[in-house]
Scaffold this motif. Structure first.
Motif, PDB file in Angstrom:
ATOM      1  N   VAL A  57      48.710  41.502  20.399  1.00 47.64           N
ATOM      2  CA  VAL A  57      48.761  41.349  21.852  1.00 47.64           C
ATOM      3  C   VAL A  57      47.724  40.318  22.274  1.00 47.64           C
ATOM      4  O   VAL A  57      46.529  40.474  21.999  1.00 47.64           O
ATOM      5  N   GLY A  58      48.179  39.269  22.942  1.00 52.93           N
ATOM      6  CA  GLY A  58      47.288  38.249  23.463  1.00 52.93           C
ATOM      7  C   GLY A  58      47.022  38.447  24.943  1.00 52.93           C
ATOM      8  O   GLY A  58      47.366  39.486  25.525  1.00 52.93           O
ATOM      9  N   LEU A  59      46.420  37.454  25.561  1.00 59.65           N
ATOM     10  CA  LEU A  59      46.067  37.536  26.981  1.00 59.65           C
ATOM     11  C   LEU A  59      47.273  37.222  27.864  1.00 59.65           C
ATOM     12  O   LEU A  59      47.785  38.083  28.584  1.00 59.65           O
ATOM     13  N   ALA A  60      47.737  35.974  27.815  1.00 59.66           N
ATOM     14  CA  ALA A  60      48.838  35.510  28.656  1.00 59.66           C
ATOM     15  C   ALA A  60      49.341  34.195  28.071  1.00 59.66           C
ATOM     16  O   ALA A  60      48.641  33.542  27.294  1.00 59.66           O
ATOM     17  N   PRO A  61      50.551  33.771  28.421  1.00 61.22           N
ATOM     18  CA  PRO A  61      51.052  32.485  27.919  1.00 61.22           C
ATOM     19  C   PRO A  61      50.166  31.330  28.355  1.00 61.22           C
ATOM     20  O   PRO A  61      49.714  31.279  29.502  1.00 61.22           O
ATOM     21  N   VAL A 110      49.868  39.886  29.786  1.00 59.70           N
ATOM     22  CA  VAL A 110      50.495  39.357  30.992  1.00 59.70           C
ATOM     23  C   VAL A 110      51.571  38.378  30.560  1.00 59.70           C
ATOM     24  O   VAL A 110      51.314  37.505  29.725  1.00 59.70           O
ATOM     25  N   ALA A 111      52.766  38.497  31.107  1.00 61.39           N
ATOM     26  CA  ALA A 111      53.910  37.744  30.600  1.00 61.39           C
ATOM     27  C   ALA A 111      54.035  36.342  31.160  1.00 61.39           C
ATOM     28  O   ALA A 111      54.734  35.508  30.582  1.00 61.39           O
ATOM     29  N   ASN A 117      44.394  30.062  33.212  1.00 63.02           N
ATOM     30  CA  ASN A 117      44.447  31.027  32.106  1.00 63.02           C
ATOM     31  C   ASN A 117      43.745  32.344  32.424  1.00 63.02           C
ATOM     32  O   ASN A 117      43.350  33.076  31.515  1.00 63.02           O
ATOM     33  N   LEU A 118      43.604  32.663  33.727  1.00 64.55           N
ATOM     34  CA  LEU A 118      42.878  33.864  34.131  1.00 64.55           C
ATOM     35  C   LEU A 118      43.751  34.725  35.045  1.00 64.55           C
ATOM     36  O   LEU A 118      43.834  34.478  36.259  1.00 64.55           O
ATOM     37  N   PRO A 119      44.419  35.741  34.495  1.00 64.71           N
ATOM     38  CA  PRO A 119      45.172  36.647  35.358  1.00 64.71           C
ATOM     39  C   PRO A 119      44.241  37.507  36.198  1.00 64.71           C
ATOM     40  O   PRO A 119      43.132  37.850  35.773  1.00 64.71           O
ATOM     41  N   GLU A 120      44.681  37.858  37.385  1.00 63.74           N
ATOM     42  CA  GLU A 120      43.917  38.727  38.248  1.00 63.74           C
ATOM     43  C   GLU A 120      44.188  40.195  37.893  1.00 63.74           C
ATOM     44  O   GLU A 120      45.180  40.520  37.232  1.00 63.74           O
ATOM     45  N   THR A 121      43.313  41.079  38.358  1.00 66.92           N
ATOM     46  CA  THR A 121      43.428  42.498  38.011  1.00 66.92           C
ATOM     47  C   THR A 121      44.785  43.072  38.403  1.00 66.92           C
ATOM     48  O   THR A 121      45.415  43.796  37.622  1.00 66.92           O
ATOM     49  N   GLU A 149      39.342  40.938  25.221  1.00 67.82           N
ATOM     50  CA  GLU A 149      39.084  42.198  25.921  1.00 67.82           C
ATOM     51  C   GLU A 149      40.213  42.586  26.866  1.00 67.82           C
ATOM     52  O   GLU A 149      40.505  43.772  27.030  1.00 67.82           O
ATOM     53  N   THR A 150      40.850  41.609  27.509  1.00 70.49           N
ATOM     54  CA  THR A 150      41.979  41.945  28.383  1.00 70.49           C
ATOM     55  C   THR A 150      43.101  42.590  27.586  1.00 70.49           C
ATOM     56  O   THR A 150      43.680  43.600  28.008  1.00 70.49           O
TER      57      THR A 150
END
Length: 217
Positions: A57-61, A110-111, A117-121, A149-150
């Motif tokens: 599992v990564g962070l986001a695309p 996050v999909a 590269n920073l999704p919000e909460t 960590e995300t």
């Protein structure tokens, strides 16, 4: 937007092609579609074997990576680092343009590609049910590798654990109540490699531990 996945059977938990849940990400997708008409520019579906014992599992695309190609960790430096380590362990085969890891399931917390590269909460929360459905649909799942960590927090919530009982730390392993093991790893971003936060050996060693867990009876 026409769904290019028509004719395929989407994996459970795949977000709709025009997912409306996060207004900021919807606007960002629309902007990128106008700028780059041949890119994917949509929620990126997971990639891999539904019978996989290991999920990553990564962070986001990445904007120019998976957001462009439509495949997690394809088209950017993070993917090159990740698949090189998987190939070294015999978990992936590599060709000049396409990497394939048939025994590994790969997705993101996050999909959609987020600005900077920073999704919000709120975006992390909105996407968590998709990740939970994806992982729940892997009947042989034994281990999840969280890249950053995300991804660590999202995976714990998706699988069934409580924060802050399980703290993120590179190389840390956590047995979750479901019986799935979570293994933490610094994200293999170009920035983290350039600063020495992570090295190819560190990435390979974490994946090697996860592979051993996935194969244990």
């Amino acid at each position: 937007m026409t769904d290019e996945r028509i004719g395929e059977t989407p994996h459970p938990g795949t977000p709709p092609i025009d997912c409306p849940l996060c207004p900021r990400l919807v606007a960002y997708r629309a902007d990128q579609r106008a700028r780059h008409t041949t890119w994917w520019n949509a929620p990126v579906p997971p990639l891999g074997d539904a019978g996989a014992r290991m999920a990553i599992v990564g962070l986001a695309p990445g904007l120019k990576g998976a957001n462009r190609t439509g495949k997690p960790f394809h088209g950017d430096d993070a993917g090159k680092y990740l698949f090189a380590a998987l190939a070294e362990l015999g978990l992936a085969s590599e060709t000049p343009d396409v990497w394939h890891a048939p025994d590994v399931f790969i997705t993101n917390a996050v999909a959609c590609a987020p600005p900077g590269n920073l999704p919000e909460t709120a975006e992390k929360h909105a996407c968590r049910p998709f990740l939970a459905a994806q992982l729940a649909a892997l009947p042989a799942l034994r281990v999840v590798v969280a890249l950053g960590e995300t991804a660590h927090q999202a995976s714990i919530k998706a699988i069934g654990g409580k924060l802050p009982k399980y703290r993120f730390g590179h190389g840390a392993t956590h047995m979750l109540p479901s019986g799935v093991t979570l293994v933490d790893c610094y994200h293999p971003s170009r920035l983290n490699f350039n600063t020495g936060t992570i090295t190819p050996e560190m990435l390979r060693d974490v994946l090697a531990v996860a592979n051993l867990v996935s194969m244990a009876e």
